[in-house]
Design an enzyme around this catalytic site. Structure first.
Site, PDB file in Angstrom:
ATOM      1  N   HIS A 500      48.088  34.481  33.822  1.00  0.00           N
ATOM      2  CA  HIS A 500      47.056  35.168  34.605  1.00  0.00           C
ATOM      3  C   HIS A 500      45.794  35.394  33.773  1.00  0.00           C
ATOM      4  O   HIS A 500      44.691  34.998  34.178  1.00  0.00           O
ATOM      5  CB  HIS A 500      47.606  36.518  35.096  1.00  0.00           C
ATOM      6  CG  HIS A 500      46.611  37.350  35.848  1.00  0.00           C
ATOM      7  ND1 HIS A 500      46.609  37.446  37.222  1.00  0.00           N
ATOM      8  CD2 HIS A 500      45.587  38.127  35.424  1.00  0.00           C
ATOM      9  CE1 HIS A 500      45.626  38.244  37.610  1.00  0.00           C
ATOM     10  NE2 HIS A 500      44.992  38.665  36.536  1.00  0.00           N
ATOM     11  N   GLU A 501      45.953  36.025  32.612  1.00  0.00           N
ATOM     12  CA  GLU A 501      44.776  36.335  31.800  1.00  0.00           C
ATOM     13  C   GLU A 501      44.091  35.072  31.300  1.00  0.00           C
ATOM     14  O   GLU A 501      42.865  35.046  31.140  1.00  0.00           O
ATOM     15  CB  GLU A 501      45.164  37.244  30.634  1.00  0.00           C
ATOM     16  CG  GLU A 501      45.686  38.610  31.052  1.00  0.00           C
ATOM     17  CD  GLU A 501      44.751  39.375  31.975  1.00  0.00           C
ATOM     18  OE1 GLU A 501      43.518  39.141  31.917  1.00  0.00           O
ATOM     19  OE2 GLU A 501      45.236  40.202  32.763  1.00  0.00           O
ATOM     20  N   HIS A 507      37.846  30.673  33.261  1.00  0.00           N
ATOM     21  CA  HIS A 507      36.621  30.934  34.012  1.00  0.00           C
ATOM     22  C   HIS A 507      35.448  31.134  33.045  1.00  0.00           C
ATOM     23  O   HIS A 507      34.309  30.763  33.345  1.00  0.00           O
ATOM     24  CB  HIS A 507      36.823  32.182  34.877  1.00  0.00           C
ATOM     25  CG  HIS A 507      35.960  32.237  36.094  1.00  0.00           C
ATOM     26  ND1 HIS A 507      36.073  33.226  37.040  1.00  0.00           N
ATOM     27  CD2 HIS A 507      34.959  31.443  36.533  1.00  0.00           C
ATOM     28  CE1 HIS A 507      35.195  33.043  37.994  1.00  0.00           C
ATOM     29  NE2 HIS A 507      34.500  31.957  37.709  1.00  0.00           N
TER      30      HIS A 507
END
Length: 712
Positions: A500-501, A507
């Site tokens: 997730h991180e 991004h």
């Protein structure tokens, strides 16, 4: 989670970037050049932690604030007609030194807050909020910005136009069009909220550290693995050894350790320590006065800005747009979820009664324990059975990095020559498929007393072509570190957290934008969690899973039978996870959909929480909020006020995008490149709904797949 410590200040004239400033080294009586006020000579301009002293941050930030003030004054004093170049771009670049220093400093306040860093933060925050107010309400500056927006906006193209719009609207939303009286009140509100959030940032970690549960004997820890018991011993030693062992409280309401503890009284003590960590059960730790004052000030701020509630004000700049759309979204989920949650609770209690007797009443601290036993019996699986296959290093290198290589063509080269702020950190150079270095990535995975709870991503430097800056991104987690010489093993949930991180990190790493303000994760709050939630989907793709899920001793892949059982167990009794998220989401909105007069007193805040959960059908002792009011850091200390719903909202987007990948090739580089080109690299250069449509071809998100994806 994104670490969002945003202030309005955006840049500084690039000519000042390399200006050395001499300051006295604190307590040394000598003069030295503050390394924070020089551009680092390390690759990518990485912060040189081998030279930076903790005493450097305060004088560096003070100097950078003066620099930005001087550059703002130059814009204001310019006698030429306002243009994009001499006003918008000049403002964008007016605080680049302050950006660079504060990005590094706030990395430490979250992950390595020593006493001196905490003291510096207390001194720095009033300075930054004063600067923010000063800039936000500088009418001469806003007049120039408004002139460009009114007269040049339609002639501008691409990122120039987007930057102009973002800067103009940020001033308007900060109150630049208000009367002088209202502006003055807004300054007071902003300053007071900043003070309160600073108090929150100090009291909550202290309360959570204080809430550790001391354990006198190894026998009380029955059910834990040898590694977990060793961790409890290590945690006790690092916290003063008031007893031989202790159980550390993590940031969420429920504590994963409760799934293993056989001692019911100890389970109760751990749960009670968690839920009462900051509600004045211990008079030293009470965040209710902070919460209620922030809620009142936010409500007043919204009213001054012309909105009925703070939620209305906050949601205007999101994909959801307004409270009506969010309420409708949540109502549908609650309606479909509630009967499944009741059935799940009933099945766990009935299972427990088989061994504990028909009069046994399931308590919230029992749920994880009996659910785990039930899962073990029904699916023949337990965390202890699979954890040896989840070595934290293998998950990172052979899982997280491997997926990024397969999908985006990235490779990761460890750089042991680049200094870090803590020995646990690792640094990697990120290399694109064409062999070009595009970013630095730092990982800091292990918990320690100086680190706040949770997991997050942020940047020591955001990508910007205008500044010639490649991204320097970091991930922080709170995994238990094994004793020296032993491998650090993590749970499946912690595996998913790492993926997730790293989705957030991608991004930032793959950003390709002209301007710092628009780059990386600078998107709508209910879009920013999409890349991270989507990236979780790679963890269970067979090729990726088989590559990292290898036994820490033998190196052999997880046996097919165990793998099948483990993957089946992922969606075992998942109503709880959805319910705790819904409850926190509705709590967040409840605090921000009321007027200042309706905010309860600190003494009644606990009752307000129960009343609001009851009103939406989520007052359920068995499924409490993931974060209760008194330790809801996203809302009172972070940037998620009236925005916690975004985790569920973006999960819908992530499910839609994962479906697209599955249909077109989950690990197909062509699909990955399209996702990179149309979303990950674009930052906030385009409307996010349009980005979603550009990639998926869908005119709007489809929520129908969410419950199915969660196994409900």
């Amino acid at each position: 989670m994104i670490l969002n410590r945003t202030i309005l200040t955006l840049g500084l004239a690039t000519a000042l970037l390399q200006m050395p400033v001499s300051v006295s080294a604190q307590g040394s009586g000598t003069s030295r050049t503050n390394p924070l006020l020089q551009k680092s000579s390390l690759p990518f301009g990485a912060p040189d932690f081998s030279r930076i002293q903790e005493s450097d941050y305060l004088p560096a930030i003070e100097a950078a604030i003066k620099m930005q003030r001087a550059n703002i004054q130059k814009i204001v004093d310019n006698k030429k007609k306002p243009t994009f170049a001499n006003t918008i771009l000049a403002f964008e670049e007016s605080g680049v030194v302050l950006d660079r220093i504060s990005n590094v400093f706030f990395g430490l306040t979250g992950a390595h807050k020593t006493p001196l860093i905490a003291d510096t933060e207390n001194k720095v925050m009033p300075l930054l909020i004063d600067l923010e107010n000063e800039i936000s309400f500088n009418q001469q500056l806003f007049t120039r910005i408004k002139y460009v927006y009114d007269n040049e906006f339609k002639k501008l193209k691409g990122e120039d136009q987007r930057l102009t719009e973002e800067i103009y609207k940020s001033f308007v939303r900060s109150g630049a069009l208000l009367s002088a009286e209202d502006m003055n009140r807004m300054k007071q509100i902003n300053s007071r909220i900043s003070e309160l959030q600073q108090q929150w940032g100090n009291i909550l970690p202290a309360a959570t550290n204080n809430a550790v549960v001391w354990v006198n004997s190894k026998e009380e820890l029955a059910g834990l693995s040898d590694a977990d018991i060793a961790q409890c011993k290590k945690d006790a030693e690092s916290r003063g050894s008031k007893a031989p062992y202790c159980v550390v409280i993590i940031n969420t309401t429920q504590q994963p350790i409760l799934a293993s503890l056989q001692n019911r009284e100890l389970r109760r003590r751990v749960y009670m320590a968690s839920i009462h960590r900051a509600d004045a059960t211990n008079p030293e730790f009470n965040t209710f006065p902070i919460v209620t004052e922030i809620a009142k000030l936010r409500a007043e701020k919204a009213k001054i800005m012309g909105y009925n509630t703070y939620a209305d004000y906050s949601l205007e700049n999101t994909m959801a747009k307004n409270t009506k759309n969010v309420d409708a979204f949540l109502h549908q989920l609650i309606k479909e979820y509630a009967p499944k949650a009741d059935a799940e609770t009933k099945s766990i209690e009935e299972y427990a009664q088989k061994t504990e007797g028909k009069n046994f009443k399931l308590q919230p601290y029992d749920r994880f324990y009996y659910s785990a036993k039930m899962k073990k019996e029904m699916l023949n699986i337990s965390d202890d059975e699979v954890k040896p296959y989840f070595n934290v290093d293998s998950v990172q290198i052979n899982g997280v990095f491997y997926a990024a290589n397969r999908v985006y063509g990235l490779t990761f080269k460890q750089r042991k020559d680049i200094p870090t702020y803590h020995p646990d950190m690792k640094v990697f150079e990120v290399i694109d498929r064409n062999g070009k270095s595009i970013a630095l990535f730092y990982s800091d995975f292990f918990r320690r007393p100086t680190k706040r709870g949770g997991a997050w991503m942020s940047a020591f430097a955001k990508q910007s072509r205008q500044r010639g800056q490649l991204p320097i991104i970091y991930n922080v987690c709170n995994n238990a570190k094994a004793p020296e010489g032993q491998p650090s093993l993590i749970t499946w949930d912690e595996v998913c957290t790492m993926f997730h991180e790293f989705g957030h990190a991608l991004h930032g790493i793959l950003s390709n934008c002209q301007y710092n303000t628009l780059s990386g994760t600078a998107v709508a709050r209910d879009f920013v969690e999409m890349p991270s939630q989507f990236n979780e989907s790679f963890a269970s793709i067979p090729e990726v899973f088989d590559h990292f899920a290898r036994h820490t001793d033998t190196g052999k892949p997880m046996p097919a039978d165990l793998k099948e059982r483990m993957l089946k167990s992922i969606n075992f009794q998942t109503a709880y996870a959805l319910g705790e998220n819904l409850a926190s989401t509705c709590l967040d909105l409840a605090w921000h959909k009321i007027s200042a007069d309706e905010v309860p007193s600190p003494y009644m805040a606990g009752a307000f929480e129960k009343e609001q959960l009851n009103n939406v059908g989520l007052l359920n002792v068995q499924i409490p909020p993931r974060y209760s009011t008194t330790y809801f850091n996203h809302v009172w200390g972070g940037g998620y006020a009236a925005g916690y719903y975004s985790y569920l909202w973006t999960e819908v987007l992530a499910v839609n995008i994962a479906d697209y990948f599955e249909k077109h090739g989950a690990l197909d580089p062509a699909v990955g490149q399209a996702f990179r080109d149309k979303i990950l690299s674009r930052g906030n250069t385009k409307d996010q709904m349009q980005m979603f449509t550009d990639f998926t071809g869908m005119p709007s998100p489809d929520a129908s797949g969410l419950l199915k994806a969660r196994g409900l």
